[in-house]
Design a protein around this motif. Structure first.
Motif, PDB file in Angstrom:
ATOM      1  N   MET A   1       0.881  -1.132   0.121  1.00 37.90           N
ATOM      2  CA  MET A   1      -0.013   0.109  -0.006  1.00 37.90           C
ATOM      3  C   MET A   1       1.048   1.333   0.041  1.00 37.90           C
ATOM      4  O   MET A   1       2.044   1.370   0.696  1.00 37.90           O
ATOM      5  N   ILE A   2       0.505   2.427  -0.815  1.00 37.98           N
ATOM      6  CA  ILE A   2       1.451   3.651  -0.812  1.00 37.98           C
ATOM      7  C   ILE A   2       0.429   4.655   0.056  1.00 37.98           C
ATOM      8  O   ILE A   2      -0.927   4.828  -0.356  1.00 37.98           O
ATOM      9  N   LEU A   3       1.094   5.203   0.813  1.00 38.32           N
ATOM     10  CA  LEU A   3       0.352   6.311   1.678  1.00 38.32           C
ATOM     11  C   LEU A   3       0.630   7.462   0.807  1.00 38.32           C
ATOM     12  O   LEU A   3       1.666   7.980   0.875  1.00 38.32           O
ATOM     13  N   LEU A   4      -0.552   8.221   0.531  1.00 36.96           N
ATOM     14  CA  LEU A   4      -0.338   9.379  -0.354  1.00 36.96           C
ATOM     15  C   LEU A   4      -0.629  10.756   0.560  1.00 36.96           C
ATOM     16  O   LEU A   4      -0.699  11.819  -0.168  1.00 36.96           O
ATOM     17  N   SER A   5      -0.982  10.631   1.800  1.00 35.71           N
ATOM     18  CA  SER A   5      -1.588  11.835   2.406  1.00 35.71           C
ATOM     19  C   SER A   5      -1.275  11.611   4.083  1.00 35.71           C
ATOM     20  O   SER A   5      -1.173  10.673   4.671  1.00 35.71           O
ATOM     21  N   PRO A   6      -1.375  12.758   4.538  1.00 35.64           N
ATOM     22  CA  PRO A   6      -0.917  12.768   6.078  1.00 35.64           C
ATOM     23  C   PRO A   6      -2.235  11.805   6.765  1.00 35.64           C
ATOM     24  O   PRO A   6      -3.037  11.942   6.360  1.00 35.64           O
TER      25      PRO A   6
ATOM     26  N   GLY B   1      -2.798   1.913 -15.929  1.00 32.84           N
ATOM     27  CA  GLY B   1      -2.106   2.511 -14.899  1.00 32.84           C
ATOM     28  C   GLY B   1      -1.766   1.412 -13.573  1.00 32.84           C
ATOM     29  O   GLY B   1      -0.874   1.489 -12.838  1.00 32.84           O
ATOM     30  N   SER B   2      -2.419   0.413 -13.634  1.00 33.39           N
ATOM     31  CA  SER B   2      -2.300  -0.782 -12.547  1.00 33.39           C
ATOM     32  C   SER B   2      -0.682  -1.237 -12.664  1.00 33.39           C
ATOM     33  O   SER B   2      -0.359  -1.683 -13.796  1.00 33.39           O
ATOM     34  N   GLY B   3      -0.231  -1.097 -11.614  1.00 32.23           N
ATOM     35  CA  GLY B   3       1.142  -1.528 -11.518  1.00 32.23           C
ATOM     36  C   GLY B   3       2.263  -0.526 -11.797  1.00 32.23           C
ATOM     37  O   GLY B   3       3.516  -0.700 -11.760  1.00 32.23           O
TER      38      GLY B   3
ATOM     39  N   ALA C   1      -2.936  -0.427  -5.944  1.00 32.93           N
ATOM     40  CA  ALA C   1      -1.985  -0.241  -5.007  1.00 32.93           C
ATOM     41  C   ALA C   1      -1.872   1.131  -4.455  1.00 32.93           C
ATOM     42  O   ALA C   1      -1.063   1.547  -3.615  1.00 32.93           O
ATOM     43  N   VAL C   2      -2.561   1.938  -5.223  1.00 39.08           N
ATOM     44  CA  VAL C   2      -2.508   3.512  -4.929  1.00 39.08           C
ATOM     45  C   VAL C   2      -3.620   3.809  -4.107  1.00 39.08           C
ATOM     46  O   VAL C   2      -4.718   4.120  -4.834  1.00 39.08           O
TER      47      VAL C   2
ATOM     48  N   CYS D   1      -8.361   2.567  -3.834  1.00 37.85           N
ATOM     49  CA  CYS D   1      -8.027   3.392  -4.962  1.00 37.85           C
ATOM     50  C   CYS D   1      -9.162   3.948  -5.711  1.00 37.85           C
ATOM     51  O   CYS D   1      -8.908   4.631  -6.767  1.00 37.85           O
ATOM     52  N   ARG D   2     -10.578   3.887  -4.998  1.00 37.50           N
ATOM     53  CA  ARG D   2     -11.579   4.850  -5.895  1.00 37.50           C
ATOM     54  C   ARG D   2     -12.682   4.834  -4.922  1.00 37.50           C
ATOM     55  O   ARG D   2     -12.945   4.017  -3.922  1.00 37.50           O
ATOM     56  N   HIS D   3     -13.043   6.149  -4.937  1.00 36.89           N
ATOM     57  CA  HIS D   3     -14.191   6.438  -3.973  1.00 36.89           C
ATOM     58  C   HIS D   3     -15.190   7.271  -4.846  1.00 36.89           C
ATOM     59  O   HIS D   3     -14.947   8.001  -5.605  1.00 36.89           O
TER      60      HIS D   3
END
Length: 807
Positions: free
Chosen positions: A1-6, A456-458, A210-211, A110-112
């Motif tokens: 998992m990639i953490l993209l926000s605080p 974009g996957s991967g 993964a994002v 990855c989607r909301h």
């Protein structure tokens, strides 16, 4: 998992409404103190003071309720960057009102899809992707009218008449326009949509499982103003500075080929393009007096292999999209070309050099796909193996699958794509473009750009992959070609739009389809509305058309006021030269208007295709006048993704009327020089060949049948002395006659009109001149006392001129 926000604890709190309390509405004109507004006739330019705020679960914009029932997890943050404030007073005012809507989820994904409030009882126009590659408008009054994959939403809200009368006594309701732009938020891309409960939502997705992320604070830009075109322009400038991922149109280098007439091989030959056909087409156009100065060699010239098409066997529909690129060189059709004893060409370079010399071509572009070809780059071919391509299968987002399928994407999903390794993509583009330059090619048309969002996957997701490919592409264009020589195509997703830092031209319509009768009117309407948004980032490309076609005049007139390049795709010896000469000067140049052609303000929220009553009016400006086109797009077709039974029962009416005014043309005061403009305009009807003086705010009526159009040149009448009032019209036999006029000067009872092009010149003059000259030589003229039309003939061969008019 990639953490993209605080972490959530570090997320800034939503802006407190107590710190944003606007002035009492009774003291405001459109949300700003009266002294802050600059009048423009009966309209106002952008005058912005208060920021949007959320209070009591209501989003208020300019003191008006925009969304109700706003959920608690929706955030609002204001743009206060130094970059947004430093542009100048207009941008500073605009940035003072610009904010971002966002939302926070209870989980990372990855989607909301977030609900952001109920939207009802307004006029709206939105732009959405009805197919993965293309965008069209939709009109409505509530959120349920807003489709998935909406990329621009513009609302019209009229102020309370009683409040506006308290301010200035104006009997007309002032109008506030609210703009919502879903944008890129880090590695995520957002879009708008509505649901059946009239709740407006934004969907935000990375395109890579993964994002993942749970907080999105800058997903949707919200801004407002009382001029929709200023609002869009300033909002895109704010995004340009704040996001830093793209550049607006006016900051980009404009390729010179835009000002020359062109020919594209696609609808002339499709995949069967060949040297003999190209020679024949160029020859017939030159002999008819409309020489093309740029050529696009479209799909069919590249070196490809296709394992899904076997020689001697019938091909399955769409199997051509399974072909892969096997080298950066031309295919066998363009090698060792023998067309006759005096027409021998050993290579693509020989051929291009030969046709440039023979036919006076200035620019030759060639087509290629963003991924090399439809099926990508072959991973095992000796000449392309070094790019480390990998066979991948596109995955479309749910938003795209909610609308129409696209045959090309279906085929790419079936056959797979040889995806260039992102680490070698610049090497690929550089090898490709440097080879083309060695072959005397001047530029490229790069197609199939939206495919990146499905791959974009991967690879870090759709936004990251798109940015990487576009950066590499534009770096190669800048390195190898001299004139920013790229036309982008099939790139209507905001992943691409908000990644264009250099590219200055993009197709803003679905393909021109000469055999599809229902698409002719839709094409014009879609381009005009798409240009509201896309025209701030690029110069819109209206695509090619046939000059010999039942809808040819409809297309030609529209392109004359589109501010676009003009090119056709006629088959050799199938041309309407009478029509083409209304667009093309004898030297092969065109009269291009200065802005993207867009719908007039009173047309923004009416459906010109399906409401059964509205004509489409499109406006633009030249250096010294304006151009206005009116089109009847009703009754010929229906918008995709919309139940045709919902159209107005009168949608097949053959004749419709509309009122037209000179101030339908925005920014006319720019060319009028207010200090000596009478407020009146000289209006020349191209179709009727008539000139009329119209007082300020005076309207006239236009009546048209389906697929009919009219074009007017609207020239402000300026007072050059106590006795001389004058307005240049230009070359009267050209659709955009005013595009021929560069400047007007007045000295000692002599008016000097600077311009270019040959043909019949016309102007409004309050007095008959004593004499006229052309480039300092006496010139005969005619003057009509009935309508004050002054005319004189500029002979063939005179490309640049000064007309001296003595009173």
């Amino acid at each position: 998992m990639i953490l993209l926000s605080p972490p959530l604890s570090l997320r800034p709190n939503p802006i407190s409404s107590s710190s944003l309390s606007p002035l009492p509405l009774s003291l405001l004109i459109n949300g700003a103190p009266k002294s802050h507004c600059r009048a423009r006739g009966s309209r106002f330019t952008v005058c912005l003071a208060t920021k949007p705020l959320i209070k009591d679960r209501v989003l208020r914009v300019n003191g008006r309720e925009a969304l109700s029932g706003v959920p608690e997890n929706v955030t609002l943050s204001h743009i206060t960057t130094a970059a947004a404030r430093s542009e100048g007073s207009d941008s500073a005012s605009a940035s003072a009102s610009a904010s971002f809507l966002g939302a926070v989820a209870d989980r990372e994904d990855c989607r909301h899809v977030f609900k952001i409030g109920v939207l009802r009882d307004c006029c709206l126009v939105c732009l959405f992707r009805f197919r993965i590659f293309w965008m069209i408008p939709r009109f409505g009054n509530s959120a349920s009218d807003i489709p998935q994959e909406t990329q621009m939403l513009l609302l019209e809200i009229k102020e309370d008449k009683s409040v506006s009368n308290e301010v200035d006594g104006n009997s007309e309701d002032p109008i506030t326009y609210i703009l919502l732009l879903p944008v890129l938020d880090g590695l995520f891309r957002s879009s708008l949509q509505g649901n059946s409960s009239d709740e407006l939502e934004f969907c935000i997705e990375s395109g890579d499982p993964a994002v993942r992320q749970s907080q999105f604070l800058e997903a949707v830009l919200v801004n407002y103003g009382n001029n929709p075109f200023d609002l869009m322009k300033e909002s895109m400038k704010i995004l340009e500075k704040h996001k830093g991922t793209f550049t607006v149109r006016e900051h980009k280098k404009k390729p010179a080929m835009l000002d020359w007439f062109g020919w594209c091989t696609w609808d002339a030959f499709y995949f069967d393009v060949n040297p003999r056909g190209i020679m024949d087409g160029l020859k017939s156009l030159c002999e008819g007096g409309t020489p093309p100065r740029f050529l696009i060699i479209d799909d069919g010239w590249q070196d490809t292999e296709n394992e899904f098409q076997k020689e001697g066997e019938p091909s399955a529909e769409g199997s051509q999209y399974g072909a892969r690129l096997v080298s950066v060189r031309e295919n066998s059709k363009f090698r060792n070309i023998s067309l006759g004893p005096d027409e021998e060409f050993r290579s693509l370079k020989d051929f291009i050099t030969g046709i440039k010399k023979t036919f006076g071509l200035k620019y030759v572009y060639v087509w290629h796909a963003l991924m090399g070809y439809w099926g990508g780059v072959h991973w095992e071919a000796p000449e392309t193996k070094k790019y480390n391509s990998k066979l991948v299968y596109p995955i479309q987002s749910p938003g795209n699958l909610a609308h129409l399928r696209d045959l090309t994407m279906d085929c790419m999903e079936k056959y797979g794509i040889g995806m260039i390794n992102p680490d070698t993509v610049f090497e690929f583009y550089n090898d490709y473009h440097s080879y083309l330059v060695s072959q005397n090619v001047d530029g490229v048309k790069v197609d199939v750009q939206n495919v990146l969002e499905t791959l974009g996957s991967g690879y870090g997701g759709r936004v990251s992959l798109t940015s990487q490919f576009h950066d590499a592409l534009e770096k190669s264009i800048s390195k190898n070609f001299q004139d920013n020589s790229i036309i982008c195509c099939m790139g209507h997703n905001t992943d691409s739009v908000y990644s264009l830092k250099v590219s200055a031209i993009t197709r803003v319509s679905d393909d021109y389809m000469p055999r599809n009768q229902a698409s002719q009117t839709l094409h014009i309407a879609a381009v005009a509305f798409n240009s509201i948004f896309l025209g701030e980032v690029v110069i819109p490309d209206w695509d090619m058309f046939y000059s010999q076609h039942y809808a040819a005049e409809f297309h030609a007139a529209a392109r004359s006021l589109g501010g676009c390049g003009i090119y056709i795709s006629d088959k050799p010896n199938h041309h309407d030269f009478e029509l083409l000469k209304k667009l093309v000067l004898p030297d092969g140049s065109i009269l291009r208007a200065k802005y993207p052609g867009r719908p007039t303000r009173d047309c923004l929220f009416t459906d010109p295709v399906m409401d059964g009553k509205s004509l489409l009016k499109i406006w633009n400006l030249n250096a010294c006048n304006g151009i206005l086109g009116i089109f009847n797009c009703q009754g010929a077709g229906t918008w995709p993704c919309l139940d045709s039974s919902l159209s107005n029962p009168n949608s097949e009416a053959t004749t419709l009327s509309a009122k037209v005014r000179s101030d339908d043309i925005e920014y006319l005061e720019e060319v009028a020089a207010n200090n000596n403009w009478t407020g009146d305009c000289a209006v020349y009807s191209f179709n009727a060949g008539s000139l009329t003086r119209f007082p300020k705010n005076k309207s006239w009526s236009v009546t048209l049948k389906v697929l009919q159009c009219v074009v007017f040149t609207v020239s402000p009448i300026k007072a050059y002395s106590q006795n001389i009032q004058f307005a240049p019209i230009g070359l009267l036999k050209m659709y955009n006659s005013g595009g021929a006029v560069k400047a007007v000067h007045f000295t000692d009872d002599c008016l000097v009109v600077e311009g270019r092009g040959c043909g019949l010149f016309g102007a409004y003059s309050s007095r008959e001149p004593k004499s006229c000259g052309l480039n300092s030589e006496d010139k005969d003229f005619e003057f009509n006392n009935g309508n004050n039309l002054l005319t004189l003939m500029i002979p063939s061969g005179v490309d640049s001129w000064e007309i001296e008019i003595y009173f």
